[in-house]
Design a protein around this motif. Structure first.
Motif, PDB file in Angstrom:
ATOM      1  N   ALA A 120       8.393   3.648 -10.523  1.00 20.59           N
ATOM      2  CA  ALA A 120       8.228   5.028  -9.805  1.00 20.59           C
ATOM      3  C   ALA A 120       7.251   4.899  -8.827  1.00 20.59           C
ATOM      4  O   ALA A 120       6.960   3.879  -8.285  1.00 20.59           O
ATOM      5  CB  ALA A 120       8.016   5.858 -10.969  1.00 20.59           C
ATOM      6  N   CYS A 121       7.441   6.126  -7.909  1.00 16.43           N
ATOM      7  CA  CYS A 121       6.655   6.276  -6.992  1.00 16.43           C
ATOM      8  C   CYS A 121       6.046   7.565  -6.585  1.00 16.43           C
ATOM      9  O   CYS A 121       6.638   8.385  -7.097  1.00 16.43           O
ATOM     10  CB  CYS A 121       7.259   5.605  -5.453  1.00 16.43           C
ATOM     11  N   SER A 122       4.936   7.566  -5.654  1.00 20.04           N
ATOM     12  CA  SER A 122       4.500   9.099  -5.371  1.00 20.04           C
ATOM     13  C   SER A 122       5.564   9.554  -4.279  1.00 20.04           C
ATOM     14  O   SER A 122       6.467   8.907  -3.736  1.00 20.04           O
ATOM     15  CB  SER A 122       3.290   8.967  -4.804  1.00 20.04           C
ATOM     16  N   LYS A 123       5.325  10.893  -4.170  1.00 23.88           N
ATOM     17  CA  LYS A 123       6.288  11.446  -3.141  1.00 23.88           C
ATOM     18  C   LYS A 123       6.323  11.206  -1.731  1.00 23.88           C
ATOM     19  O   LYS A 123       7.530  10.983  -1.034  1.00 23.88           O
ATOM     20  CB  LYS A 123       5.739  12.977  -3.190  1.00 23.88           C
ATOM     21  N   PRO A 124       5.032  10.899  -1.151  1.00 23.22           N
ATOM     22  CA  PRO A 124       5.168  10.328   0.243  1.00 23.22           C
ATOM     23  C   PRO A 124       6.159   9.209   0.381  1.00 23.22           C
ATOM     24  O   PRO A 124       6.643   8.843   1.305  1.00 23.22           O
ATOM     25  CB  PRO A 124       3.933  10.243   0.942  1.00 23.22           C
ATOM     26  N   VAL A 125       6.013   8.298  -0.558  1.00 24.92           N
ATOM     27  CA  VAL A 125       6.576   7.046  -0.517  1.00 24.92           C
ATOM     28  C   VAL A 125       8.203   7.143  -0.523  1.00 24.92           C
ATOM     29  O   VAL A 125       8.871   6.475   0.122  1.00 24.92           O
ATOM     30  CB  VAL A 125       6.178   6.106  -1.712  1.00 24.92           C
ATOM     31  N   SER A 126       8.528   7.994  -1.398  1.00 25.54           N
ATOM     32  CA  SER A 126       9.939   8.253  -1.224  1.00 25.54           C
ATOM     33  C   SER A 126      10.570   9.251  -0.051  1.00 25.54           C
ATOM     34  O   SER A 126      11.492   9.087   0.655  1.00 25.54           O
ATOM     35  CB  SER A 126      10.592   9.233  -2.397  1.00 25.54           C
ATOM     36  N   ASP A 127       9.458   9.988   0.640  1.00 31.84           N
ATOM     37  CA  ASP A 127       9.666  10.778   1.865  1.00 31.84           C
ATOM     38  C   ASP A 127       9.738   9.822   2.954  1.00 31.84           C
ATOM     39  O   ASP A 127      10.713  10.306   3.970  1.00 31.84           O
ATOM     40  CB  ASP A 127       8.677  11.958   1.939  1.00 31.84           C
ATOM     41  N   MET A 128       9.022   9.042   2.831  1.00 30.95           N
ATOM     42  CA  MET A 128       9.321   7.995   4.124  1.00 30.95           C
ATOM     43  C   MET A 128      10.433   6.953   4.022  1.00 30.95           C
ATOM     44  O   MET A 128      10.604   6.165   4.886  1.00 30.95           O
ATOM     45  CB  MET A 128       7.870   6.961   4.078  1.00 30.95           C
TER      46      MET A 128
ATOM     47  N   HIS B 194      11.038   9.117  -7.286  1.00 29.56           N
ATOM     48  CA  HIS B 194       9.618   9.994  -6.970  1.00 29.56           C
ATOM     49  C   HIS B 194       9.210  10.984  -8.333  1.00 29.56           C
ATOM     50  O   HIS B 194      10.253  11.566  -9.001  1.00 29.56           O
ATOM     51  CB  HIS B 194      10.127  11.090  -5.964  1.00 29.56           C
ATOM     52  N   VAL B 195       8.114  10.670  -8.626  1.00 31.20           N
ATOM     53  CA  VAL B 195       7.627  11.284  -9.882  1.00 31.20           C
ATOM     54  C   VAL B 195       6.514  12.343  -9.438  1.00 31.20           C
ATOM     55  O   VAL B 195       5.908  12.320  -8.427  1.00 31.20           O
ATOM     56  CB  VAL B 195       7.361  10.350 -11.057  1.00 31.20           C
ATOM     57  N   GLY B 196       6.457  13.357 -10.481  1.00 29.15           N
ATOM     58  CA  GLY B 196       5.248  14.474  -9.869  1.00 29.15           C
ATOM     59  C   GLY B 196       5.934  15.980 -10.244  1.00 29.15           C
ATOM     60  O   GLY B 196       7.038  15.951 -10.772  1.00 29.15           O
TER      61      GLY B 196
END
Ligand SMILES: Cc1cc2nc3c(=O)[nH]c(=O)nc-3n(C[C@H](O)[C@H](O)[C@H](O)COP(=O)(O)OP(=O)(O)OC[C@H]3O[C@@H](n4cnc5c(N)ncnc54)[C@H](O)[C@@H]3O)c2cc1C
Lengths: 248, 320
Positions: B228-236, B244-246
């Motif tokens: 999984a990853c944080s939001k900015p990682v998927s946004d970029m 994207h988790v959260g």
């Protein structure tokens, strides 16, 4: 194409969540409200349909007068007209019933809602609305195109995605992917000025039965202290995860 | 009278969430003094679920159900609820079940509560505890009427064996024509999904670039985990949106969540904090994640993760 975007008015994602009156009500004191993030992706996709395919875009919120700034923001982003159904809904079913009434009066082709709102996380309004008005429904919608009445939608599934062919009338539960984060729009001065002139029609709520009521809230128990492990002693971490936490 | 569960299958086998639903239904049935019925689409071994206390399995074999269709599946479950005279219907929180749940609620004229985390607090009135404000709080929700639909949060109840002998009955619901159809599916069949995973390995902007995810994937592989990853990682675009988790991405309710190079912003934590055990690896001892985690390592991911992989490999070879 006639589009309705359902907007939920929710606390900003950084809000501290507190309750008042003996934990029976959400305490809005000091809380900033925003367009529900999932709805904002949908609204932005609707703007694309407006600009590229001459769609008309109405927005709607079920709520009391305090939600109007959120509707005005949607108008400033570019929606043509706003509806507010004047009531404080008790649950998603009540919201869906109100939306269904307007949706039927106005006969929309496409209704865009968010897959869930970040306040009560019910995840039920778009699906209930679709079922109430007999429309097709795509949840967790991450892509939507309409070409010569051919509608293609993508839905996020566990571990991947699914491509669907569907038809109007259609309701979607949208999320990121419908547009990218970088496509989101901040209203400019001109948009804000124009929004003041745009129609915001207040509708009287219809009577519905009450299916669920939530009148007691609780905050999670405070977390216990963290156990720190030295980066040069990772065997210790593995031991803790195995023997103490029992998760590996 | 009965309690009905929709027992999901993957390639014919019951998914873990089906067993968890059965466990919950059995406990509730004991309280309500009733039986548990499961409806399942093409299970290869329908009796496998009796281990968790299901008395009867309605096996549905209609060929039109080969690909998932929310409307058709809602019709199936709705008719099964009527046939079994069920006052409570239980669903999981998988993407498919969340898709069909609101359709089913309307069909059944049921009251519906999602993301329920425990057995009802009382049966009369019928009150359940559910998460609200994306895991920042709980709400006690009363469901009225004589038919209730509940979706149970993953991992909230766990698996409880209580073997009975299940009767299997072929059930033939009528399914209406659909104006919507699946034209393609894009799914990695060899990867554990975030929804199903017991362990999730998640990484953030601290990883500096997509080229550095090799070690994250290796760590996940060693642990049998999903990535999984944080939001900015998927946004970029470093990782796909599906990771994207959260609060605005997927929720994670794993047994173990390992956060690497993730600061622990409130929106990130909201989505993952129903995971049971959280481990954080971060260079910055002041990172907010250390306040939300159970175990922490202050260190550079580029040193800690490879070392952890080697040690886990040794551990796994000694413990399997
Ligand atoms: C409306 C809204 C919704 C949002 N929803 C979400 C959401 O759903 N999910 C989500 O994740 N975020 C969400 N966010 C974003 C959130 O606020 C944070 O910006 C984001 O979570 C930060 O991601 P990060 O931790 O990867 O990056 P950063 O905050 O940049 O943190 C990177 C971390 O890596 C550490 N680090 C750096 N180098 C190393 C190294 N070599 N080894 C180990 N550690 C290192 C740093 O110390 C730092 O703590 C949302 C924001 C908004 C405004």
């Amino acid at each position: 194409m006639k589009i309705l975007v359902c907007i939920s008015h929710v606390p900003d994602t950084t809000s501290k969540i507190n309750f008042k009156d003996n934990d029976t009500q959400f305490d809005t004191n000091g809380v900033q409200f925003i367009i529900n993030p999932n709805d904002e992706f949908g609204l932005t996709r609707a703007m694309w349909f407006k600009e590229q395919q001459s769609a008309t875009v109405d927005v709607i919120t079920v709520g009391d007068v305090s939600v109007e700034p959120t509707l005005r923001k949607a108008l400033a982003i570019g929606a043509d007209k706003a509806f507010r159904v004047d009531m404080n809904p008790k649950d998603g079913f009540e919201v869906a019933k109100q939306l269904a009434t307007i949706a039927q009066e106005e006969a929309y082709d496409l209704i865009i809602a968010g897959r869930e709102s970040i306040d009560y996380n019910g995840g039920m309004v778009p699906g209930m609305l679709a079922e109430l008005i007999g429309a097709n429904f795509v949840n967790n919608c991450i892509k939507l195109t309409v070409e010569d009445n051919q509608i293609s939608a993508e839905r996020e599934i566990d571990g991947g995605k699914e491509i669907l062919s569907t038809s109007f009338p259609l309701v979607i539960g949208g999320q990121k992917g419908l547009v990218e984060e970088s496509d989101l729009r901040i209203p400019n001065m001109r948009g804000i000025m124009m929004a003041r002139q745009k129609p915001l029609e207040v509708k009287e709520a219809i009577q519905t039965e009450v299916k669920t009521t939530t009148n007691k809230f609780e905050k999670p128990a405070p977390k216990g202290a963290i156990t720190m492990v030295d980066k040069d002693n990772l065997d210790e971490l593995i031991k803790l995860l195995h023997n103490e936490a029992k998760v590996i | 009278m009965s309690i009905l569960i929709y027992a999901e299958t993957q390639n014919g086998s019951f998914s873990k969430s089906a067993f968890e639903l059965a466990s919950y239904a059995r406990a509730l049935a004991n309280e309500m003094d009733t039986s548990v019925t499961a409806v399942a689409v093409k299970p290869t071994d329908p009796k496998a679920i009796e281990l968790y206390g299901v008395n009867k399995v309605l096996q549905v074999n209609n060929p039109s159900l080969t690909t998932f269709n929310a409307k058709s599946y809602a019709e199936v479950i709705s008719q099964a609820a009527q046939a079994s005279n069920s006052s409570v219907v239980l669903l999981s929180t998988s993407a498919d079940s969340k898709f069909l749940a609101p359709l089913l609620a309307i069909k059944l004229k049921a009251s519906y509560a999602s993301n329920v985390v425990a057995l009802p607090m009382s049966l009369d009135p019928f009150v359940v505890k559910r998460t609200v404000f994306t895991n920042k709080a709980y709400g006690m929700t009363e469901l009225s009427g004589d038919r209730r639909l509940i979706s149970l949060s993953k991992n909230a109840f766990g698996l409880v064996e209580q073997a009975v002998s299940a009767e299997v009955e072929v059930f033939e619901p009528s399914i209406s024509e659909s104006t919507q159809s699946v034209t393609g599916v894009d799914k990695a069949s060899d990867k554990v999904t975030i929804a199903d995973a017991e362990v999730v390995v998640s990484a953030g902007r601290g990883l500096k670039g997509p080229e550095n995810w090799g070690m994250i994937e290796t760590l996940a592989e060693v642990l049998g985990a999903a990535t999984a990853c944080s939001k900015p990682v998927s946004d970029m675009g470093w990782r796909s949106h599906g990771e994207h988790v959260g609060q605005t991405g997927k929720p994670v309710a794993a047994n173990l969540y390992i956060a690497i190079g993730i600061s622990g912003a409130i929106q990130h934590l909201a989505g993952i904090n129903s995971s049971k055990v959280k481990v954080v690896i971060n260079t910055d001892p002041e990172a907010p994640f250390f306040k939300a985690a159970d175990y922490g390592v202050v260190g550079d991911a580029f040193e800690v993760v490879p070392a952890l992989i080697e040690k886990l490999k040794v551990f796994k070879s000694q413990n399997s």
